[in-house]
Design a protein around this motif. Structure first.
Motif, PDB file in Angstrom:
ATOM      1  N   ASP A 154       0.811  -1.214   0.000  1.00  0.00           N
ATOM      2  CA  ASP A 154       0.000   0.000   0.000  1.00  0.00           C
ATOM      3  C   ASP A 154       0.845   1.265   0.000  1.00  0.00           C
ATOM      4  O   ASP A 154       0.436   2.290  -0.557  1.00  0.00           O
ATOM      5  CB  ASP A 154      -0.958  -0.012   1.190  1.00  0.00           C
ATOM      6  N   ILE A 155       2.000   1.233   0.629  1.00  0.00           N
ATOM      7  CA  ILE A 155       2.899   2.386   0.567  1.00  0.00           C
ATOM      8  C   ILE A 155       3.321   2.627  -0.879  1.00  0.00           C
ATOM      9  O   ILE A 155       3.326   3.765  -1.369  1.00  0.00           O
ATOM     10  CB  ILE A 155       4.124   2.172   1.477  1.00  0.00           C
ATOM     11  N   TRP A 156       3.640   1.539  -1.586  1.00  0.00           N
ATOM     12  CA  TRP A 156       4.078   1.670  -2.979  1.00  0.00           C
ATOM     13  C   TRP A 156       2.944   2.130  -3.880  1.00  0.00           C
ATOM     14  O   TRP A 156       3.089   3.089  -4.657  1.00  0.00           O
ATOM     15  CB  TRP A 156       4.642   0.344  -3.488  1.00  0.00           C
ATOM     16  N   LEU A 157       1.788   1.460  -3.803  1.00  0.00           N
ATOM     17  CA  LEU A 157       0.693   1.773  -4.708  1.00  0.00           C
ATOM     18  C   LEU A 157       0.125   3.169  -4.453  1.00  0.00           C
ATOM     19  O   LEU A 157      -0.149   3.918  -5.401  1.00  0.00           O
ATOM     20  CB  LEU A 157      -0.411   0.722  -4.576  1.00  0.00           C
ATOM     21  N   SER A 158      -0.045   3.532  -3.192  1.00  0.00           N
ATOM     22  CA  SER A 158      -0.558   4.876  -2.907  1.00  0.00           C
ATOM     23  C   SER A 158       0.435   5.931  -3.367  1.00  0.00           C
ATOM     24  O   SER A 158       0.035   7.019  -3.818  1.00  0.00           O
ATOM     25  CB  SER A 158      -0.851   5.030  -1.409  1.00  0.00           C
ATOM     26  N   GLY A 159       1.734   5.626  -3.277  1.00  0.00           N
ATOM     27  CA  GLY A 159       2.744   6.557  -3.758  1.00  0.00           C
ATOM     28  C   GLY A 159       2.654   6.773  -5.258  1.00  0.00           C
ATOM     29  O   GLY A 159       2.818   7.897  -5.753  1.00  0.00           O
ATOM     30  N   ARG A 160       2.390   5.726  -6.007  1.00  0.00           N
ATOM     31  CA  ARG A 160       2.252   5.851  -7.461  1.00  0.00           C
ATOM     32  C   ARG A 160       0.984   6.624  -7.822  1.00  0.00           C
ATOM     33  O   ARG A 160       0.988   7.457  -8.733  1.00  0.00           O
ATOM     34  CB  ARG A 160       2.242   4.477  -8.106  1.00  0.00           C
ATOM     35  N   VAL A 167      -8.466  -5.516 -13.119  1.00  0.00           N
ATOM     36  CA  VAL A 167      -8.969  -4.171 -12.831  1.00  0.00           C
ATOM     37  C   VAL A 167     -10.255  -4.038 -13.624  1.00  0.00           C
ATOM     38  O   VAL A 167     -10.238  -4.102 -14.860  1.00  0.00           O
ATOM     39  CB  VAL A 167      -7.967  -3.078 -13.234  1.00  0.00           C
ATOM     40  N   GLY A 168     -11.369  -3.891 -12.921  1.00  0.00           N
ATOM     41  CA  GLY A 168     -12.650  -3.975 -13.607  1.00  0.00           C
ATOM     42  C   GLY A 168     -12.792  -5.366 -14.196  1.00  0.00           C
ATOM     43  O   GLY A 168     -12.641  -6.375 -13.516  1.00  0.00           O
ATOM     44  N   ARG A 169     -13.037  -5.430 -15.501  1.00  0.00           N
ATOM     45  CA  ARG A 169     -13.129  -6.733 -16.181  1.00  0.00           C
ATOM     46  C   ARG A 169     -11.888  -7.017 -17.016  1.00  0.00           C
ATOM     47  O   ARG A 169     -11.884  -7.951 -17.820  1.00  0.00           O
ATOM     48  CB  ARG A 169     -14.364  -6.759 -17.088  1.00  0.00           C
ATOM     49  N   SER A 170     -10.853  -6.223 -16.830  1.00  0.00           N
ATOM     50  CA  SER A 170      -9.649  -6.342 -17.654  1.00  0.00           C
ATOM     51  C   SER A 170      -8.566  -7.139 -16.927  1.00  0.00           C
ATOM     52  O   SER A 170      -8.111  -6.749 -15.849  1.00  0.00           O
ATOM     53  CB  SER A 170      -9.125  -4.947 -18.019  1.00  0.00           C
ATOM     54  N   PHE A 171      -8.153  -8.244 -17.529  1.00  0.00           N
ATOM     55  CA  PHE A 171      -7.107  -9.084 -16.950  1.00  0.00           C
ATOM     56  C   PHE A 171      -5.774  -8.345 -16.924  1.00  0.00           C
ATOM     57  O   PHE A 171      -5.404  -7.663 -17.883  1.00  0.00           O
ATOM     58  CB  PHE A 171      -6.962 -10.377 -17.756  1.00  0.00           C
ATOM     59  N   GLN A 172      -5.028  -8.511 -15.814  1.00  0.00           N
ATOM     60  CA  GLN A 172      -3.750  -7.835 -15.652  1.00  0.00           C
ATOM     61  C   GLN A 172      -2.576  -8.810 -15.600  1.00  0.00           C
ATOM     62  O   GLN A 172      -1.623  -8.693 -16.345  1.00  0.00           O
ATOM     63  CB  GLN A 172      -3.762  -6.985 -14.375  1.00  0.00           C
ATOM     64  N   TYR A 173      -2.624  -9.782 -14.704  1.00  0.00           N
ATOM     65  CA  TYR A 173      -1.540 -10.755 -14.560  1.00  0.00           C
ATOM     66  C   TYR A 173      -2.037 -11.936 -13.741  1.00  0.00           C
ATOM     67  O   TYR A 173      -3.145 -11.901 -13.175  1.00  0.00           O
ATOM     68  CB  TYR A 173      -0.305 -10.127 -13.901  1.00  0.00           C
ATOM     69  N   ASP A 203       4.832  -7.088  -5.629  1.00  0.00           N
ATOM     70  CA  ASP A 203       6.291  -7.221  -5.579  1.00  0.00           C
ATOM     71  C   ASP A 203       6.780  -8.456  -6.319  1.00  0.00           C
ATOM     72  O   ASP A 203       7.991  -8.595  -6.558  1.00  0.00           O
ATOM     73  CB  ASP A 203       6.763  -7.267  -4.123  1.00  0.00           C
ATOM     74  N   LEU A 204       5.868  -9.331  -6.724  1.00  0.00           N
ATOM     75  CA  LEU A 204       6.257 -10.579  -7.372  1.00  0.00           C
ATOM     76  C   LEU A 204       6.049 -10.562  -8.884  1.00  0.00           C
ATOM     77  O   LEU A 204       6.360 -11.546  -9.554  1.00  0.00           O
ATOM     78  CB  LEU A 204       5.480 -11.750  -6.769  1.00  0.00           C
ATOM     79  N   VAL A 205       5.503  -9.480  -9.416  1.00  0.00           N
ATOM     80  CA  VAL A 205       5.297  -9.406 -10.860  1.00  0.00           C
ATOM     81  C   VAL A 205       6.381  -8.533 -11.479  1.00  0.00           C
ATOM     82  O   VAL A 205       7.034  -7.731 -10.811  1.00  0.00           O
ATOM     83  CB  VAL A 205       3.899  -8.851 -11.206  1.00  0.00           C
ATOM     84  N   GLU A 217       3.568  -1.831 -14.086  1.00  0.00           N
ATOM     85  CA  GLU A 217       3.255  -0.532 -14.670  1.00  0.00           C
ATOM     86  C   GLU A 217       1.908  -0.558 -15.383  1.00  0.00           C
ATOM     87  O   GLU A 217       1.144   0.406 -15.310  1.00  0.00           O
ATOM     88  CB  GLU A 217       4.370  -0.112 -15.632  1.00  0.00           C
ATOM     89  N   ARG A 218       1.629  -1.645 -16.078  1.00  0.00           N
ATOM     90  CA  ARG A 218       0.337  -1.762 -16.762  1.00  0.00           C
ATOM     91  C   ARG A 218      -0.800  -1.764 -15.746  1.00  0.00           C
ATOM     92  O   ARG A 218      -1.853  -1.152 -15.964  1.00  0.00           O
ATOM     93  CB  ARG A 218       0.308  -3.031 -17.599  1.00  0.00           C
ATOM     94  N   PHE A 219      -0.562  -2.432 -14.625  1.00  0.00           N
ATOM     95  CA  PHE A 219      -1.577  -2.490 -13.570  1.00  0.00           C
ATOM     96  C   PHE A 219      -1.857  -1.091 -13.016  1.00  0.00           C
ATOM     97  O   PHE A 219      -3.015  -0.680 -12.897  1.00  0.00           O
ATOM     98  CB  PHE A 219      -1.123  -3.427 -12.459  1.00  0.00           C
ATOM     99  N   VAL A 220      -0.810  -0.353 -12.676  1.00  0.00           N
ATOM    100  CA  VAL A 220      -0.991   0.984 -12.111  1.00  0.00           C
ATOM    101  C   VAL A 220      -1.699   1.887 -13.115  1.00  0.00           C
ATOM    102  O   VAL A 220      -2.579   2.687 -12.755  1.00  0.00           O
ATOM    103  CB  VAL A 220       0.364   1.581 -11.694  1.00  0.00           C
ATOM    104  N   THR A 221      -1.328   1.782 -14.376  1.00  0.00           N
ATOM    105  CA  THR A 221      -1.970   2.586 -15.415  1.00  0.00           C
ATOM    106  C   THR A 221      -3.460   2.282 -15.488  1.00  0.00           C
ATOM    107  O   THR A 221      -4.291   3.191 -15.612  1.00  0.00           O
ATOM    108  CB  THR A 221      -1.314   2.310 -16.780  1.00  0.00           C
TER     109      THR A 221
END
Length: 272
Positions: free
Chosen positions: A23-29, A174-180, A247-249, A255-259
């Motif tokens: 959460d520290i990483w994701l909220s920072g992004r 994310v939503g209905r979109s596959f990420q990993y 941290d495992l991907v 980056e695609r996930f955060v976008t």
């Protein structure tokens, strides 16, 4: 720039993973595109009306603060608060009763019973898993030998055969979109995960549950196991606050996930 109330319990101790780091990483992004404030889940109801949207992330099992969560949820629904995840989830967000309904409707899930008269229809197994409908992180889960199954009180509980699966695999959306996807090669080490390259059939399996859930905004994780016959069976559909194991991907997937998350939040808050 939109504002987000990011709900997380940075002090929660989870087995095999560090919620706070994620959460520290994701909220920072997300702070690169939004004004972001972090708060504990017990403080969310009092603060949420000051923000454009509320992001519920690693807030821990709500059974540990059920009354406060119910108050928060009711207030958010009454106020029409923009929520990420949307509060319309039909998976773990609403408890585990959906496993019963999906099993009865013939979806590819671990066979599940919720009434004593259904026990006899479960596949034969040496042991059965008994878990509460309102539970998380294996709280209240226990194993029962076949001979003792008739002693189980099914009130508020689910019963499933203990399947000798090859591995567990999780699909992240994310939503209905596959990420990993990630999987645990060792069935006894659930959170020792590695990247997983899903087949077309795997993605069709996971997408079926994501489409069924029809979550407007948010992140969901489809957890499945590879059964002895080679097929995938749903273990759970986590649509409240799924841990993401970011941290495992690889960097491209992260980056695609955060976008994707940022784009969804811009749409939710009306930002462009």
């Amino acid at each position: 720039m939109g504002s987000l109330l990011y709900v997380t319990d940075l002090g929660y101790q989870a087995r095999g993973r560090r919620y706070c780091d994620e959460d520290i990483w994701l909220s920072g992004r997300l702070r690169e595109e939004f004004d972001v404030a972090l708060c504990h889940p017990l403080d969310a109801a009092a603060l949420m009306d000051r923000f454009d949207a509320v992001v519920v992330r690693n807030s821990g099992p709500v059974i540990h603060y059920q009354e406060a969560y119910d108050t928060f949820r009711a207030a958010a629904l009454a106020a029409g608060t923009r929520m990420f995840n949307s509060l319309t989830g039909k998976g773990d967000m609403a408890g585990k009763e959906y496993l019963l309904h999906l099993s009865r409707e013939g979806f590819p899930v671990i066979p599940t019973a919720g009434r004593r008269e259904e026990f006899g229809r479960l596949p034969e197994a040496d042991e059965y898993v008994v878990k509460p409908m309102l539970g998380a992180d294996s709280v209240g889960l226990r194993f029962v030998e076949k001979a003792r199954l008739t002693d189980v009180d099914p009130a508020g509980m689910l019963v499933q055969p203990r399947i000798p699966f090859a591995y567990e695999v999780s699909f992240y959306y994310v939503g209905r979109s596959f990420q990993y996807a990630l999987y645990a090669p060792d069935p006894d080490a659930r959170w020792v995960l590695e990247p997983y390259e899903p087949t077309t059939e795997d993605l069709e399996f996971a997408q079926r549950f994501v489409d069924w859930n029809d979550l407007a905004y948010g992140i969901q994780r489809v957890d499945a196991c590879r059964a002895p016959g080679g097929e995938l069976l749903l273990v759970e559909l986590e649509d409240l606050n799924p841990y993401l194991s970011l941290d495992l991907v690889g960097e491209p997937e992260r980056e695609r996930f955060v976008t994707a998350v940022a784009a969804s939040l811009r749409e939710l808050t009306g930002e462009r």
